[in-house]
Design an enzyme around this catalytic site. Structure first.
Site, PDB file in Angstrom:
ATOM      1  N   LYS A 164       0.821  -1.209   0.000  1.00  0.00           N
ATOM      2  CA  LYS A 164       0.000   0.000   0.000  1.00  0.00           C
ATOM      3  C   LYS A 164       0.859   1.264   0.000  1.00  0.00           C
ATOM      4  O   LYS A 164       0.536   2.245  -0.667  1.00  0.00           O
ATOM      5  CB  LYS A 164      -0.961  -0.016   1.186  1.00  0.00           C
ATOM      6  CG  LYS A 164      -1.945  -1.172   1.087  1.00  0.00           C
ATOM      7  CD  LYS A 164      -2.940  -1.183   2.190  1.00  0.00           C
ATOM      8  CE  LYS A 164      -3.691  -2.510   2.250  1.00  0.00           C
ATOM      9  NZ  LYS A 164      -4.371  -2.882   1.009  1.00  0.00           N
ATOM     10  N   ASN A 216       2.460   1.726  -3.507  1.00  0.00           N
ATOM     11  CA  ASN A 216       1.414   2.099  -4.483  1.00  0.00           C
ATOM     12  C   ASN A 216       1.007   3.567  -4.325  1.00  0.00           C
ATOM     13  O   ASN A 216       0.834   4.291  -5.310  1.00  0.00           O
ATOM     14  CB  ASN A 216       0.161   1.234  -4.289  1.00  0.00           C
ATOM     15  CG  ASN A 216       0.417  -0.240  -4.558  1.00  0.00           C
ATOM     16  OD1 ASN A 216       1.382  -0.603  -5.216  1.00  0.00           O
ATOM     17  ND2 ASN A 216      -0.457  -1.093  -4.040  1.00  0.00           N
ATOM     18  N   ASN A 264     -11.793   2.344   3.697  1.00  0.00           N
ATOM     19  CA  ASN A 264     -12.905   1.860   2.864  1.00  0.00           C
ATOM     20  C   ASN A 264     -14.062   1.531   3.809  1.00  0.00           C
ATOM     21  O   ASN A 264     -13.952   1.727   5.029  1.00  0.00           O
ATOM     22  CB  ASN A 264     -12.481   0.692   1.954  1.00  0.00           C
ATOM     23  CG  ASN A 264     -12.113  -0.551   2.735  1.00  0.00           C
ATOM     24  OD1 ASN A 264     -12.463  -0.698   3.919  1.00  0.00           O
ATOM     25  ND2 ASN A 264     -11.396  -1.457   2.113  1.00  0.00           N
ATOM     26  N   ASP A 322      -5.353   2.642  -3.052  1.00  0.00           N
ATOM     27  CA  ASP A 322      -4.032   3.281  -2.881  1.00  0.00           C
ATOM     28  C   ASP A 322      -3.859   4.422  -3.871  1.00  0.00           C
ATOM     29  O   ASP A 322      -3.289   5.466  -3.537  1.00  0.00           O
ATOM     30  CB  ASP A 322      -2.914   2.248  -3.088  1.00  0.00           C
ATOM     31  CG  ASP A 322      -3.017   1.105  -2.098  1.00  0.00           C
ATOM     32  OD1 ASP A 322      -3.501   1.348  -0.977  1.00  0.00           O
ATOM     33  OD2 ASP A 322      -2.632  -0.016  -2.445  1.00  0.00           O
ATOM     34  N   ASP A 332      -8.886  -4.733 -13.153  1.00  0.00           N
ATOM     35  CA  ASP A 332      -8.274  -5.190 -11.895  1.00  0.00           C
ATOM     36  C   ASP A 332      -8.392  -4.050 -10.878  1.00  0.00           C
ATOM     37  O   ASP A 332      -7.890  -2.955 -11.119  1.00  0.00           O
ATOM     38  CB  ASP A 332      -6.794  -5.532 -12.163  1.00  0.00           C
ATOM     39  CG  ASP A 332      -6.054  -6.005 -10.938  1.00  0.00           C
ATOM     40  OD1 ASP A 332      -6.689  -6.153  -9.866  1.00  0.00           O
ATOM     41  OD2 ASP A 332      -4.832  -6.238 -11.035  1.00  0.00           O
ATOM     42  N   GLY A 343     -18.073   5.209  -5.380  1.00  0.00           N
ATOM     43  CA  GLY A 343     -17.362   6.472  -5.206  1.00  0.00           C
ATOM     44  C   GLY A 343     -16.838   6.708  -3.808  1.00  0.00           C
ATOM     45  O   GLY A 343     -16.155   5.860  -3.245  1.00  0.00           O
TER      46      GLY A 343
HETATM   47  O1  RIB Z   1      -3.843  -2.322  -1.733  1.00  0.00           O
HETATM   48  C1  RIB Z   1      -3.243  -3.252  -2.586  1.00  0.00           C
HETATM   49  C2  RIB Z   1      -1.991  -3.785  -1.967  1.00  0.00           C
HETATM   50  O2  RIB Z   1      -2.329  -4.507  -0.797  1.00  0.00           O
HETATM   51  C3  RIB Z   1      -1.228  -4.752  -2.847  1.00  0.00           C
HETATM   52  O3  RIB Z   1      -0.284  -4.110  -3.655  1.00  0.00           O
HETATM   53  C4  RIB Z   1      -0.636  -5.714  -1.841  1.00  0.00           C
HETATM   54  O4  RIB Z   1       0.742  -5.648  -1.757  1.00  0.00           O
HETATM   55  C5  RIB Z   1      -1.298  -5.391  -0.508  1.00  0.00           C
HETATM   56  O5  RIB Z   1      -0.466  -4.733   0.337  1.00  0.00           O
END
Ligand code: RIB
Length: 285
Positions: free
Chosen positions: A40, A43, A183, A235, A229, A208
């Protein structure tokens, strides 16, 4: 443009797609196995940097090829990695991701991510200034995250917590959070501990977001897109929001609608950090 300081996780995402989630004791066939750079923290940092943010990252990796690749991926995306350190005795974080029909199930081994020390935080935030942005999640050791939120708040930074995966142990540090972005599941787990002074943004997937603060409440559904996906979409939302704060944008409906659009674009592509868009791609969308 203010600097965005991200304290967070780096995980190798091992993703496989299947027509059916296996039940206990069952083996099912999958396809399209891919290894990606995730976590997270990583990302969110990359989502902010790809939009044009100035981002610094603090995290821990193992002495393995996954760790090297993830650090390199941050560098490729122009994230400062001076505070990404290698630990000798623990492997890098790994996420086993099973994808099925736009849903995912993840099993995490956080490994090196759990080795953040107070010393790491102090060194990371040493040069942070009032008005800079501090972003974190719950994939590192909770004691270090709580300490970092307190230091960031004392320095006058704008603090953002994405409480994922939900963990009530963070409750004592919620007072140091300016913007809490859970969330719906995470919100349900933490709602009794959230103070009225915290600005709350609940992300709701295709429904949303909902923004609740002392001054305003508003919501919007996400734009309709062809979902490939959803991994890392939350993130991407957090990283894009941090970028907006760093750019001095007001936290109003226009800004949060744009952040939602950016996160929606990420769901039209496979993968986590690799799926977040640049500002040019957002403008073209
Ligand atoms: O939010 C998605 C992430 O959660 C993924 O990239 C995985 O690594 C987990 O940490």
């Amino acid at each position: 443009m203010r600097t965005i300081y991200v304290l967070g996780s780096l995980n190798a995402d091992l993703a496989i797609t299947t027509d059916k989630f296996p039940v206990e004791g069952e083996t099912v066939n999958g396809s399209g196995f891919k290894v990606g750079c995730g976590g997270k923290g990583l990302n969110q940092a990359i989502a902010a940097a790809k939009l044009g943010g100035k981002v610094k990252f603090c995290g821990k990796i193992g002495k393995d090829s996954f760790g090297k690749e993830m650090k390199n991926w941050l560098k490729i995306n122009k994230v400062n990695t001076w505070h990404v350190k290698t630990v000798n005795d623990t492997a890098s974080g790994v996420a086993e991701i099973i994808l099925n029909n736009n849903n995912n199930r993840i099993v995490l081994d956080l490994g090196a991510n759990l080795k953040i020390s107070i010393k790491d935080i102090d060194a990371f935030l040493l040069r942070a200034r009032k008005g800079d942005i501090f972003v974190t999640q719950l994939e590192n050791n909770i004691s270090a995250i709580a300490y970092a939120l307190k230091v960031a708040k004392e320095k006058g930074m704008i603090t953002v917590l994405n409480p994922a995966p939900a963990n009530v142990e963070i409750k004592q540090a919620l007072n140091f959070v300016d913007y809490l972005i859970p969330n719906e599941t995470e919100y349900e787990i933490l709602k009794d501990y959230i103070s009225k002074d915290t600005n709350l943004i609940v992300t709701k997937g295709e429904n949303g977001y909902e923004y609740i603060s002392k001054r305003a409440c508003f919501s919007e559904i996400a734009p309709k897109v062809k979902v490939v996906d959803t991994t890392g979409a939350g993130d991407c939302f957090v990283g894009a929001f941090a970028y907006m704060l760093a750019s001095g944008k007001p936290v109003d409906k226009g800004t949060l609608d744009l952040v939602t659009k950016i996160a929606s674009i990420s769901t039209t592509r496979f993968g986590s950090s690799i799926s977040s868009p640049t500002m040019e791609e957002v403008d073209k969308f």
